[in-house]
Design an enzyme around this catalytic site. Structure first.
Site, mmCIF file in Angstrom:
data_model
loop_
_atom_site.group_PDB
_atom_site.id
_atom_site.type_symbol
_atom_site.label_atom_id
_atom_site.label_comp_id
_atom_site.label_asym_id
_atom_site.label_seq_id
_atom_site.Cartn_x
_atom_site.Cartn_y
_atom_site.Cartn_z
ATOM 1 N N ASP A 14 51.142 30.727 38.905
ATOM 2 C CA ASP A 14 52.390 31.488 38.856
ATOM 3 C C ASP A 14 52.096 32.952 39.179
ATOM 4 O O ASP A 14 51.932 33.789 38.299
ATOM 5 C CB ASP A 14 53.014 31.367 37.469
ATOM 6 N N ILE A 15 52.051 33.270 40.469
ATOM 7 C CA ILE A 15 51.639 34.612 40.904
ATOM 8 C C ILE A 15 52.771 35.424 41.519
ATOM 9 O O ILE A 15 52.669 36.631 41.669
ATOM 10 C CB ILE A 15 50.484 34.513 41.924
ATOM 11 N N LYS A 16 53.875 34.742 41.886
ATOM 12 C CA LYS A 16 55.082 35.412 42.398
ATOM 13 C C LYS A 16 54.786 36.420 43.508
ATOM 14 O O LYS A 16 55.296 37.540 43.509
ATOM 15 C CB LYS A 16 55.839 36.096 41.255
ATOM 16 N N ARG A 17 53.991 36.031 44.467
ATOM 17 C CA ARG A 17 53.672 36.921 45.590
ATOM 18 C C ARG A 17 54.873 37.047 46.520
ATOM 19 O O ARG A 17 55.687 36.133 46.639
ATOM 20 C CB ARG A 17 52.475 36.402 46.381
ATOM 21 N N THR A 42 53.687 30.327 43.175
ATOM 22 C CA THR A 42 55.071 30.783 43.176
ATOM 23 C C THR A 42 55.182 31.994 44.095
ATOM 24 O O THR A 42 54.267 32.804 44.187
ATOM 25 C CB THR A 42 55.548 31.151 41.758
#
Length: 225
Positions: A14-17, A42
């Site tokens: 879950d890194i939301k790059r 993510t």
């Protein structure tokens, strides 16, 4: 990450790059190869859909068959500040994101022989279990998109909402603090901590019990739909 790969389990990071050109290229390379290699990440699409392109380069089987969950309708209260904004041409901003995910899924399904028989596309969507009024609408509208479902547990998302989002193409329910921090709500473990006799096994056992409870809670809610 090395241990997870050795066990054969699927890892979701879950890194939301979400960044432009060369930076997204570097993020894709960093998370889909090398020491931090994972299976699914993510991604935040709100700088534009060109930020998603570098991640699709790793989706083909010869590149590892990697995937991503794209933020669609997140679990935080502030999601209405952006994701629920109405567009001039009609509809919500999150619907524009959903349409792009459908387009990408269709494009890959018909352009790559390995994906011809797949129900879902290479990108899933992050849909929180905290917006009950949106759950049925989103599940029906994006029936072929696999969901990553945060918000269940510590954030207050109910099992009935998560169960609704698990319908049709399905999804994966995420409960982080509810499982990782379950030991903090156990009176016996708290007493052991205060006495200085807390063991790692105690924390792991509490997490296992919380996982089992969550599983049964979600299965029960699914069965009652």
């Amino acid at each position: 990450m090395k241990y997870i790969r050795q066990t054969g389990l699927i890892a979701i990071s879950d890194i939301k790059r979400g960044d432009i050109g060369a930076t997204s290229d570097a993020y894709a390379r960093a998370h889909f190869t090398g020491d931090f290699e994972t299976d699914i990440i993510t991604v935040n699409p709100y700088m534009g859909f060109d930020t998603l392109k570098p991640f699709t380069a790793y989706s083909s089987p010869d590149k590892g068959g990697k995937g991503a969950f794209v933020l669609l309708c997140t679990s935080n209260p502030g999601m209405t500040d952006i994701e629920h904004q109405e567009l001039a041409e009609g509809g919500l901003l999150l619907e524009r994101v959903g349409s792009e995910l459908q387009r990408i899924g269709e494009e890959w399904r018909y352009s790559c022989a390995d994906y011809n028989d797949q129900t879902c596309g290479i990108f899933g969507a992050v849909v929180g279990a905290t917006q009950e009024e949106d759950a049925r609408w989103l599940r029906d509208k994006y029936a072929d998109i696999f969901f990553l479902i945060p918000g269940y547990g510590a954030q207050g998302g109910a099992a009935r909402i998560a169960a609704t989002l698990l319908d049709k193409a399905g999804g994966a329910v995420n409960s982080s603090r509810g499982i990782l921090c379950a030991w903090k709500k156990d009176e016996k473990i708290a007493a052991a901590r205060d006495a200085g006799s807390l063991k790692l096994e105690d924390i792991a056992d509490a997490a296992a019990r919380a996982s089992l409870f969550s599983k049964n809670d979600l299965l029960g809610a699914k069965a009652s739909l």
